[in-house]
Design an enzyme around this catalytic site. Structure first.
Site, mmCIF file in Angstrom:
data_model
loop_
_atom_site.group_PDB
_atom_site.id
_atom_site.type_symbol
_atom_site.label_atom_id
_atom_site.label_comp_id
_atom_site.label_asym_id
_atom_site.label_seq_id
_atom_site.Cartn_x
_atom_site.Cartn_y
_atom_site.Cartn_z
ATOM 1 N N HIS A 28 0.845 -1.195 0.000
ATOM 2 C CA HIS A 28 0.000 0.000 0.000
ATOM 3 C C HIS A 28 0.881 1.245 0.000
ATOM 4 O O HIS A 28 2.084 1.152 0.209
ATOM 5 C CB HIS A 28 -0.925 0.016 1.222
ATOM 6 C CG HIS A 28 -0.171 0.165 2.515
ATOM 7 N ND1 HIS A 28 0.408 -0.902 3.167
ATOM 8 C CD2 HIS A 28 0.116 1.260 3.262
ATOM 9 C CE1 HIS A 28 1.018 -0.472 4.263
ATOM 10 N NE2 HIS A 28 0.861 0.842 4.345
ATOM 11 N N HIS A 113 5.489 6.041 -1.703
ATOM 12 C CA HIS A 113 6.220 4.802 -1.958
ATOM 13 C C HIS A 113 5.421 3.601 -1.471
ATOM 14 O O HIS A 113 4.496 3.746 -0.676
ATOM 15 C CB HIS A 113 7.584 4.825 -1.249
ATOM 16 C CG HIS A 113 7.457 4.837 0.242
ATOM 17 N ND1 HIS A 113 7.200 5.997 0.956
ATOM 18 C CD2 HIS A 113 7.511 3.834 1.162
ATOM 19 C CE1 HIS A 113 7.118 5.702 2.242
ATOM 20 N NE2 HIS A 113 7.300 4.391 2.393
#
Length: 176
Positions: A28, A113
């Site tokens: 995620h 990220h």
């Protein structure tokens, strides 16, 4: 996309560096870590997040990197290229909502990220540093962003379990 991230994560794990890798189902992008809050506060956050408006958009996952830096990796990740600006805009809205509720502003700059692994030791570290250098520009692919979610993280011995508390969908808002 999950398969590509998993293969990249497995390449990192094969360096032999002690690490805790992220499970496939837990990949995620964190827009903002909130910490522990009561159920009523979580409900209020969820309701306020419903005010965020955005259209579906694509993000490009590319570049293997590490925090605090590639030659001293503690967290290994895949970065976001295309679409990062829209993620930042949404993240800024989340930040505005949280600070209006009395949460302290985030001190660290937002670097979108996907975490692949957390480094736990220094054995074979040069192999990982070399891999990070070689794959600094790796293209992983693109994925559509169609919602943002408020997640609860339940920590277990086997690793975290993430539970969706609220979801805001693109081009409309609401919770699930």
């Amino acid at each position: 996309m999950v398969g590509r991230l998993a293969r990249l994560r497995d390449s990192i794990a094969h360096t032999g560096v002690p690490m805790k890798t992220v499970e496939d189902e837990n990949f995620h992008i964190t827009l903002r870590f909130i910490g522990e809050v009561s159920e009523p506060v979580a409900a209020e956050i969820g309701e306020r997040l419903a005010s965020i408006r955005f259209e579906r958009f694509r993000i490009e996952l590319r570049g293997l990197g590490a925090f605090p830096r590639p030659d001293r990796p503690r967290v290994v990740w895949v970065g976001v290229g295309g679409g990062a600006g829209e993620l930042r805009r949404i993240r800024d809205e989340v930040e505005r909502i949280l600070t209006s509720m009395g949460f302290s502003p985030e001190k660290q700059e937002f670097h979108p990220h996907v975490t692949l692994a957390r480094i736990k030791g220094a054995r074979n570290l040069p192999a990982l540093v070399k891999l990070l250098r070689e794959m600094g520009d790796v293209e992983v692919g693109s994925v559509e962003v169609s919602s943002i979610r408020l997640k609860q993280s339940i920590l277990t011995r086997q690793g975290p379990i993430y539970k969706t508390l609220y979801e805001v969908k693109a081009a409309s808002s609401g919770r699930v």
